[in-house]
Motif scaffolding. Structure first.
Motif, mmCIF file in Angstrom:
data_model
loop_
_atom_site.group_PDB
_atom_site.id
_atom_site.type_symbol
_atom_site.label_atom_id
_atom_site.label_comp_id
_atom_site.label_asym_id
_atom_site.label_seq_id
_atom_site.Cartn_x
_atom_site.Cartn_y
_atom_site.Cartn_z
ATOM 1 N N GLU A 138 -11.867 -2.631 -2.164
ATOM 2 C CA GLU A 138 -11.032 -2.441 -3.355
ATOM 3 C C GLU A 138 -9.681 -3.154 -3.183
ATOM 4 O O GLU A 138 -9.156 -3.743 -4.122
ATOM 5 N N SER B 124 -3.244 -2.395 8.953
ATOM 6 C CA SER B 124 -2.858 -1.541 7.828
ATOM 7 C C SER B 124 -4.005 -0.776 7.180
ATOM 8 O O SER B 124 -3.771 0.142 6.414
ATOM 9 N N TYR B 125 -5.241 -1.167 7.468
ATOM 10 C CA TYR B 125 -6.360 -0.568 6.723
ATOM 11 C C TYR B 125 -7.453 -0.003 7.626
ATOM 12 O O TYR B 125 -8.577 0.192 7.189
ATOM 13 N N GLU C 85 -7.932 2.899 8.940
ATOM 14 C CA GLU C 85 -8.430 4.236 8.633
ATOM 15 C C GLU C 85 -9.042 4.347 7.235
ATOM 16 O O GLU C 85 -9.486 5.409 6.844
ATOM 17 N N ARG C 86 -9.022 3.244 6.505
ATOM 18 C CA ARG C 86 -9.628 3.264 5.166
ATOM 19 C C ARG C 86 -11.128 3.007 5.283
ATOM 20 O O ARG C 86 -11.600 2.384 6.239
ATOM 21 N N THR C 87 -11.861 3.443 4.289
ATOM 22 C CA THR C 87 -13.310 3.220 4.262
ATOM 23 C C THR C 87 -13.589 1.765 3.871
ATOM 24 O O THR C 87 -12.730 1.108 3.274
ATOM 25 N N HIS D 154 0.810 -1.225 0.000
ATOM 26 C CA HIS D 154 0.000 0.000 0.000
ATOM 27 C C HIS D 154 0.838 1.268 0.000
ATOM 28 O O HIS D 154 0.427 2.282 -0.530
ATOM 29 N N GLN E 264 -12.837 1.256 0.302
ATOM 30 C CA GLN E 264 -11.398 1.122 0.003
ATOM 31 C C GLN E 264 -10.889 -0.256 0.378
ATOM 32 O O GLN E 264 -10.124 -0.866 -0.357
ATOM 33 N N ARG E 265 -11.371 -0.746 1.533
ATOM 34 C CA ARG E 265 -10.949 -2.092 1.946
ATOM 35 C C ARG E 265 -11.402 -3.133 0.932
ATOM 36 O O ARG E 265 -10.653 -4.052 0.588
ATOM 37 N N ASP F 1 0.744 4.317 -2.571
ATOM 38 C CA ASP F 1 0.648 5.697 -2.072
ATOM 39 C C ASP F 1 1.684 6.586 -2.742
ATOM 40 O O ASP F 1 1.405 7.717 -3.103
#
Ligand SMILES: *Cc1c(COP(=O)(O)O)cnc(C)c1O
Length: 412
Positions: A382, A371-372, A374-376, A132, A379-380, A136
Motif C-alpha cells: 500500500e 521504516s516498514y 513491522e508492517r505487513t 508515515h 501495508q508495504r 499516523d
C-alpha cells in the motif's frame, strides 16, 4: 559535472527577495544576513546563545507598555527564545513567506499547524505518499477528536476534488514525496484549494526553498523538517511552518502552550547551518543527479526514482517548477530479495547506514527494514515499499567517491 535543472516557469528567480533599497538579494546573501540585527549584543558578529528561561522587566511600567503596545518580546522561555526569531526570519526570507514559526521538530510543526486549523467534525484530504508519521498522526490521533482523514492516490487530482465536502478544511501533501519522489503540480493543487475554499499545506522538506517555493503558487502553508537540509549537518532536530502572519498567529500561540520550542544552542547551530544553505543545496543537487544517472546506467539496477531523470513519472512537472532535484535518490536492485538488497546496503564503506537525509554525510538505507519492518506485506504494498528498494541521501562529498562506493556495493 552535469548542470542542474530547468525551472522554465521562472518562478524561482536566483534573486529571491528584495532588500530595503528595493534591489533584490540572492539566496546566499539572504542565507547569511536575513533576519539578523546588523549590530548585535556585545558587538559580536554572530548571534549570541542566550541561556535564559525568563526575561526581566526594568519596572512595572515596562510590563504594562509591553502588554498595551503588543511589543514583540518573549517574557518567558516557553514562548520562544531570541535565537528562534532570527532563524524564523531567515527561513521566511528564503521561502518568500511573510512569517515562519519554528518548532522543536518537523513533526511538532505539523501537529502544531493541524491542531490550530482543525476541530471535531472537520476533514482533511491527503495525497497518500506522505511521511508515515504524519499519516499516523492523522489516522491514530486526530481521529480521536473526530477529525476525518481521507487519503487519495498521489497525483490523482480528480480523486482529491471528489473527496472534498463541506467539512473539508485542509488539503495536505508532500512534494517531493519520500521515498518515491513524486512531485505535486502546485498550480493544480492550490487551484483546487481556492475553488473549494480549503487551505493547502505542502511539506517541502525534501525540496527546500532552494529548489521549490510553494507559496509562489498560492499554497497557504509550507512546512519543513529543518532537521534535514536547513540545518544540514545531521546534528539537530527542528521544524518550521511558513505562511502569512495572520494565519500563523494562532500557530505561534499554540506553540507557546505546547512549549515545543528549540534550545538556544539548537538555534545557534541552525542559524550557522543556514549560512551555507545555497552552497550545500547546489552540491546536493549535483550529487543527486550524478548518482541517479550512474545508477540508471548500472546493469544491476532495475529502476531509479529521481525527478531529475527523464524516466521519472513526474519529470516534466519537476522540471517546470524546481530549480534542482535534491540529494535523495531511490532505486531498486534487479532480481534481489530483501536480504540480497540488505547485503548491498551493508557493503557501503562511505555511505553510513541511517535514516534521515539532508546532512553533509551520505546516508543509505533500505526502507523495508528502516521504516516498514513491522508492517505487513499488504501495508508495504500500500505504501509502495518494495523488497529490493534502497534509498540514498547524497551528502556533499565528491560525487566520484559516492559513485565509487555504490559501485563496489553493487558488485558485492
Ligand atoms: C523528517 C521528515 C519529517 C519529520 O521531521 P522531524 O524533524 O524528524 O520531526 C516530516 N516530513 C518529511 C518529509 C521528513 O523528511
Amino acid at each position: 559535472m552535469s548542470t542542474v535543472s530547468g525551472n522554465k516557469s521562472g518562478r524561482l528567480s536566483t534573486r529571491a527577495a528584495k532588500s530595503t533599497s528595493d534591489k533584490p538579494q540572492g539566496i546566499s546573501t539572504l542565507a547569511v544576513h536575513a533576519g539578523e540585527a546588523r549590530q548585535k549584543a556585545l558587538n559580536s558578529i554572530t548571534d549570541p546563545i542566550v541561556m535564559a528561561s525568563t526575561f526581566t522587566f526594568e519596572n512595572t511600567q515596562s510590563i504594562i507598555d509591553y502588554i498595551e503596545q503588543d511589543q514583540e518580546r518573549g517574557e518567558y522561555g516557553r514562548y520562544g527564545v531570541p535565537g528562534e526569531r532570527v532563524v524564523e526570519k531567515k527561513i521566511a526570507a528564503l521561502e518568500g513567506a511573510e512569517e515562519g514559526v519554528l518548532f522543536s521538530t518537523g513533526m511538532a510543526a505539523f501537529v502544531g499547524l493541524l491542531n490550530t486549523r482543525l476541530k471535531s467534525g472537520d476533514e482533511i484530504v491527503f495525497f497518500d505518499e506522505c511521511y508515515h508519521r504524519s499519516r499516523d498522526y492523522c489516522r491514530s490521533w486526530l481521529s480521536r477528536y473526530g477529525v476525518v482523514t481521507r487519503e487519495v492516490k498521489m497525483g490523482d487530482y480528480g480523486a482529491m476534488e471528489a473527496a472534498i465536502n463541506d467539512n473539508t478544511r485542509l488539503l495536505v501533501s508532500e512534494s517531493p514525496t519520500n521515498p518515491h519522489l513524486s512531485i505535486v503540480d502546485l498550480e493544480r493543487f492550490a487551484a483546487i484549494g481556492k475553488k473549494y475554499d480549503v487551505e493547502t499545506i505542502i511539506d517541502a522538506t525534501i525540496a527546500t526553498p532552494y529548489n521549490l517555493q510553494p507559496i509562489s503558487y498560492g499554497v497557504d502553508y509550507v512546512m519543513h523538517s529543518a532537521t534535514k537540509y536547513m540545518s544540514g549537518h545531521n546534528d539537530l532536530l527542528a521544524g518550521i511552518v511558513l505562511g502569512s502572519k495572520e494565519k500563523l498567529d494562532e500557530v505561534r500561540k499554540l506553540r507557546g502552550i505546547m512549549g515545543s520550542i528549540n534550545t538556544p544552542h539548537n538555534c545557534f547551530l541552525l542559524e550557522r547551518g543556514l549560512k551555507t544553505f545555497e552552497l550545500r543545496m547546489q552540491r546536493h543537487n549535483e550529487n543527486g543527479l550524478a548518482v541517479a544517472r550512474y545508477l540508471e546506467s548500472h546493469p544491476r539496477v532495475e529502476r531509479v526514482l529521481y525527478p531529475g531523470l527523464e524516466s521519472h513519472p513526474y519529470h516534466e512537472v519537476a522540471r517546470s517548477t524546481m530549480r534542482g532535484f535534491g540529494g535523495l535518490v531511490t532505486f531498486e536492485v534487479k532480481d534481489a530479495d530483501w536480504k540480497q538488497t540488505a547485503a548491498i546496503v551493508d557493503a557501503a564503506k562511505l555511505a553510513r547506514i541511517a535514516p534521515s537525509l539532508g546532512g553533509v554525510e551520505t546516508l543509505i538505507e533500505q526502507p523495508l527494514v528502516m521504516s516498514y519492518f513491522e508492517r505487513t506485506p499488504e501495508q508495504r504494498a500500500e505504501f509502495g515499499i518494495t523488497d529490493n528498494m534502497i534509498r540514498l541521501a547524497c551528502g556533499i562529498e565528491n560525487a566520484e567517491d559516492i559513485i565509487a562506493d555504490l559501485s563496489q556495493c553493487l558488485e558485492a
